[in-house]
Design a protein around this motif. Structure first.
Motif, short mmCIF file in Angstrom:
data_model
loop_
_atom_site.label_atom_id
_atom_site.label_comp_id
_atom_site.label_asym_id
_atom_site.label_seq_id
_atom_site.Cartn_x
_atom_site.Cartn_y
_atom_site.Cartn_z
N UNK A 296 35.69 -3.40 -11.26
CA UNK A 296 35.55 -2.17 -10.51
C UNK A 296 34.58 -1.27 -11.28
N UNK A 297 33.65 -0.69 -10.53
CA UNK A 297 32.62 0.14 -11.15
C UNK A 297 32.58 1.49 -10.44
N UNK A 298 32.68 2.56 -11.20
CA UNK A 298 32.50 3.90 -10.62
C UNK A 298 31.00 4.10 -10.48
N UNK A 299 30.54 4.30 -9.25
CA UNK A 299 29.10 4.41 -8.98
C UNK A 299 28.69 5.80 -8.52
N UNK A 300 29.62 6.71 -8.51
CA UNK A 300 29.34 8.08 -8.11
C UNK A 300 30.63 8.86 -8.10
N UNK A 301 30.51 10.14 -7.80
CA UNK A 301 31.70 10.99 -7.74
C UNK A 301 32.60 10.52 -6.61
N UNK A 302 33.75 10.00 -6.96
CA UNK A 302 34.71 9.54 -5.96
C UNK A 302 34.36 8.22 -5.29
N UNK A 303 33.36 7.52 -5.82
CA UNK A 303 32.90 6.28 -5.18
C UNK A 303 33.04 5.11 -6.16
N UNK A 304 33.70 4.05 -5.70
CA UNK A 304 33.86 2.84 -6.48
C UNK A 304 33.16 1.68 -5.78
N UNK A 305 32.62 0.76 -6.58
CA UNK A 305 32.10 -0.50 -6.05
C UNK A 305 32.95 -1.61 -6.63
N UNK A 306 33.29 -2.55 -5.80
CA UNK A 306 34.07 -3.70 -6.23
C UNK A 306 33.27 -4.96 -5.93
N UNK A 307 32.46 -5.40 -6.90
CA UNK A 307 31.67 -6.61 -6.68
C UNK A 307 32.57 -7.84 -6.82
N UNK A 308 32.45 -8.74 -5.89
CA UNK A 308 33.20 -10.00 -5.93
C UNK A 308 32.21 -11.12 -6.20
N UNK A 309 32.52 -11.95 -7.20
CA UNK A 309 31.66 -13.06 -7.57
C UNK A 309 32.50 -14.32 -7.64
N UNK A 310 31.97 -15.40 -7.10
CA UNK A 310 32.67 -16.68 -7.14
C UNK A 310 33.61 -16.85 -5.96
N UNK A 311 34.45 -17.86 -6.09
CA UNK A 311 35.39 -18.18 -5.01
C UNK A 311 36.33 -17.01 -4.77
N UNK A 312 36.51 -16.69 -3.53
CA UNK A 312 37.41 -15.60 -3.15
C UNK A 312 38.53 -16.21 -2.33
N UNK A 313 39.70 -16.29 -2.94
CA UNK A 313 40.86 -16.86 -2.27
C UNK A 313 41.92 -15.78 -2.12
N UNK A 314 43.05 -16.16 -1.55
CA UNK A 314 44.11 -15.19 -1.29
C UNK A 314 44.58 -14.50 -2.58
N UNK A 315 44.70 -15.26 -3.66
CA UNK A 315 45.16 -14.68 -4.92
C UNK A 315 44.17 -13.63 -5.43
N UNK A 316 42.88 -13.92 -5.35
CA UNK A 316 41.88 -12.95 -5.82
C UNK A 316 41.81 -11.73 -4.91
#
Length: 109
Positions: free
Chosen positions: A1-21
């Motif tokens: 999770x990356x704070x990219x501005x005031x009150x704004x978060x970015x959640x970059x997803x890399x790789x396999x994305x399954x139910x657990x992730x």
């Protein structure tokens, strides 16, 4: 999770994305939004390997939970396999802003 501005978060997803992730991502987001001052989250799926309808529905679940927290959600980097999975699963993202890149998503307010 990356704070990219005031009150704004970015959640970059890399790789396999399954139910657990998806569940781990949701728990992390709720931890951050629960502390307040988060008004917008961009889920960046550019690096995510997704082609499963269940995961597509999981992404929508994240968006819905954020909405209940009064946090606006946007998607970026939806690649063709995920787009096909979303459409194939009948997942309605009509109310979710979708952007080609994270940069485009962050440019929109």
């Amino acid at each position: 999770m990356i704070r990219v501005g005031a009150g704004v978060l970015a959640l970059p997803r890399i790789g396999a994305l399954d139910r657990r992730r998806v569940d781990v991502a949701l728990a992390a987001l709720l931890d951050h939004t629960g502390r307040g001052r988060v008004v917008r989250v961009v889920l960046d799926l550019t690096g995510a390997a997704v082609d499963d309808a269940e995961v597509a529905a999981g992404v929508l679940r994240i968006v819905r939970v954020l909405r209940l927290q009064s946090v606006a959600a946007a998607l970026s980097g939806v690649r063709p396999p995920l787009a096909r999975a979303i459409v194939g699963a009948g997942v309605d993202l009509s109310e979710v802003p979708c952007h080609q890149t994270l940069e485009h998503a962050l440019a929109k307010r």
